[in-house]
Write a protein that holds these residues in place. Structure first.
Motif, PDB file in Angstrom:
ATOM      1  N   ALA A  87     -14.695-129.269  10.052  1.00 14.15           N
ATOM      2  CA  ALA A  87     -14.183-129.970   9.229  1.00 14.15           C
ATOM      3  C   ALA A  87     -13.552-131.345   9.793  1.00 14.15           C
ATOM      4  N   ASP A  88     -12.913-131.334  10.796  1.00 15.60           N
ATOM      5  CA  ASP A  88     -12.145-132.413  11.413  1.00 15.60           C
ATOM      6  C   ASP A  88     -13.347-133.387  11.880  1.00 15.60           C
ATOM      7  N   SER A  89     -14.412-132.893  12.299  1.00 19.92           N
ATOM      8  CA  SER A  89     -15.496-133.817  12.780  1.00 19.92           C
ATOM      9  C   SER A  89     -16.191-134.562  11.505  1.00 19.92           C
ATOM     10  N   VAL A  90     -16.432-133.799  10.517  1.00 18.72           N
ATOM     11  CA  VAL A  90     -17.097-134.491   9.360  1.00 18.72           C
ATOM     12  C   VAL A  90     -16.226-135.365   8.903  1.00 18.72           C
ATOM     13  N   LEU A  91     -14.831-134.969   8.668  1.00 19.46           N
ATOM     14  CA  LEU A  91     -14.017-136.040   8.261  1.00 19.46           C
ATOM     15  C   LEU A  91     -13.828-137.385   8.957  1.00 19.46           C
ATOM     16  N   ALA A  92     -13.977-137.161  10.316  1.00 23.54           N
ATOM     17  CA  ALA A  92     -14.134-138.408  11.376  1.00 23.54           C
ATOM     18  C   ALA A  92     -15.352-139.330  11.137  1.00 23.54           C
ATOM     19  N   LEU A 164     -28.819-114.166  -3.091  1.00 25.02           N
ATOM     20  CA  LEU A 164     -27.954-114.388  -1.973  1.00 25.02           C
ATOM     21  C   LEU A 164     -29.113-115.616  -1.004  1.00 25.02           C
ATOM     22  N   TRP A 165     -28.506-116.585  -0.516  1.00 20.35           N
ATOM     23  CA  TRP A 165     -29.433-117.686   0.205  1.00 20.35           C
ATOM     24  C   TRP A 165     -28.498-117.992   1.533  1.00 20.35           C
ATOM     25  N   ARG A 166     -29.291-118.306   2.430  1.00 16.59           N
ATOM     26  CA  ARG A 166     -28.694-118.888   3.465  1.00 16.59           C
ATOM     27  C   ARG A 166     -28.712-120.452   3.619  1.00 16.59           C
ATOM     28  N   ALA A 167     -27.393-120.826   3.722  1.00 16.75           N
ATOM     29  CA  ALA A 167     -27.074-122.208   3.847  1.00 16.75           C
ATOM     30  C   ALA A 167     -27.626-123.202   4.994  1.00 16.75           C
ATOM     31  N   LEU A 168     -28.351-124.054   4.743  1.00 18.72           N
ATOM     32  CA  LEU A 168     -29.039-124.979   5.623  1.00 18.72           C
ATOM     33  C   LEU A 168     -28.230-126.320   5.594  1.00 18.72           C
ATOM     34  N   THR A 169     -28.776-127.363   6.591  1.00 21.72           N
ATOM     35  CA  THR A 169     -28.299-128.658   6.236  1.00 21.72           C
ATOM     36  C   THR A 169     -29.787-129.631   6.110  1.00 21.72           C
ATOM     37  N   PRO A 170     -29.807-130.646   5.511  1.00 19.07           N
ATOM     38  CA  PRO A 170     -28.523-131.358   5.151  1.00 19.07           C
ATOM     39  C   PRO A 170     -27.853-130.822   3.914  1.00 19.07           C
ATOM     40  N   ALA A 191     -10.649-122.552   7.591  1.00 21.11           N
ATOM     41  CA  ALA A 191     -11.719-122.803   8.287  1.00 21.11           C
ATOM     42  C   ALA A 191     -12.957-122.817   7.540  1.00 21.11           C
ATOM     43  N   VAL A 192     -13.515-123.926   7.050  1.00 20.20           N
ATOM     44  CA  VAL A 192     -14.784-123.943   6.552  1.00 20.20           C
ATOM     45  C   VAL A 192     -15.929-123.946   7.299  1.00 20.20           C
ATOM     46  N   THR A 193     -16.771-123.181   7.034  1.00 20.47           N
ATOM     47  CA  THR A 193     -18.114-123.132   8.009  1.00 20.47           C
ATOM     48  C   THR A 193     -19.203-124.290   7.425  1.00 20.47           C
ATOM     49  N   ASP A 194     -19.187-124.661   6.204  1.00 26.29           N
ATOM     50  CA  ASP A 194     -19.982-125.604   6.067  1.00 26.29           C
ATOM     51  C   ASP A 194     -19.372-126.581   5.031  1.00 26.29           C
TER      52      ASP A 194
END
Length: 241
Positions: A87-92, A164-170, A191-194
């Protein structure tokens, strides 16, 4: 494709992790596959899409391996330093976006260790996600039978896999909304995981857009070998991009 390309979005690419489970001396995003660092494959797949305008790469503070690229596929690359958590990295990364990215503009968040993103999937995400009031993520339906284990390692029961689904990115969200969601989770000690999880904690319901299961995250040495095989198949004309 023209609608997707018009007013292209910026991406935040999270590359601040150590990737110790690969078991290599280098962070996994810098391990060479077919003559190019893994992160190079990821950025190429992302930035070569006409709907992507540029990317911010979020790096660890002590990263000595970043090649210093300023562009990829003709698109600008910016760098910034991440934090202790995802989360900190995405915020940055959100804070490092150029001023042209407005508060209500959609932004992609992608893992540096997912080098096998298909353009068709990204097109679908952009088309459907930008039409949704919250945003969307790429995801894959769970197809395997799921077992819940007891403390002794035995099976307690079989879990239903429907819905049920598996989260991917983007994952695709508006810049301001995502920033507020991540800050709220951090303030709550969660602590969010995505990124979708942060949005969910605020009562929002992101859209699921089915993506190819080959958009896997490189976590282990086996995953790295798998991506090398995918590339070799593609180079010989038998793989899909």
């Amino acid at each position: 494709m023209q609608d997707v390309a018009r007013g292209g979005v910026w991406a935040v690419v999270v590359a601040a992790g150590r990737g110790t489970r690969v078991g290599a001396a280098l962070p996994k995003q810098y391990i060479a596959v077919a003559g190019q660092p893994l992160i190079g494959h990821t950025l190429s797949a992302l930035c070569s899409h006409p709907g992507v305008r540029g990317a911010v790469v979020v790096l660890a503070a002590d990263d000595a391996h970043w090649p210093g690229w300023s562009e990829m596929a003709g698109k600008p690359l910016l760098g910034c330093v991440g934090g202790e958590s995802r989360a900190d990295s995405v915020l940055a990364g959100l804070q490092a976006l150029p001023d042209e990215v407005r508060a209500d503009d959609f932004v992609l968040v992608h893992d540096a260790a997912r080098p096998n993103l298909r353009h068709d999937d990204l097109t679908a995400l952009l088309e459907r996600g930008r039409a949704d009031p919250v945003g969307a993520i790429l995801a894959a339906p769970v197809r395997d039978t799921l077992k819940r284990a007891g403390d002794d390692g035995g099976i307690d029961r079989t879990e239903p896999r429907e819905r049920l689904w598996r989260a991917l990115t983007p994952q695709l969200f508006r810049r301001l909304q995502l920033g507020r969601a991540l800050e709220s989770a951090r303030e709550s000690g969660i602590a969010v995981t995505d990124e979708a999880m942060a949005m969910e904690l605020l009562g929002m319901r992101p859209l699921l857009v089915e993506g190819d299961e080959e958009n896997f995250k490189v976590t282990t040495a086996g995953d790295l070998a798998r991506f090398g095989f995918v590339l070799s198949q593609r180079l010989h004309g038998s793989g899909a991009s």
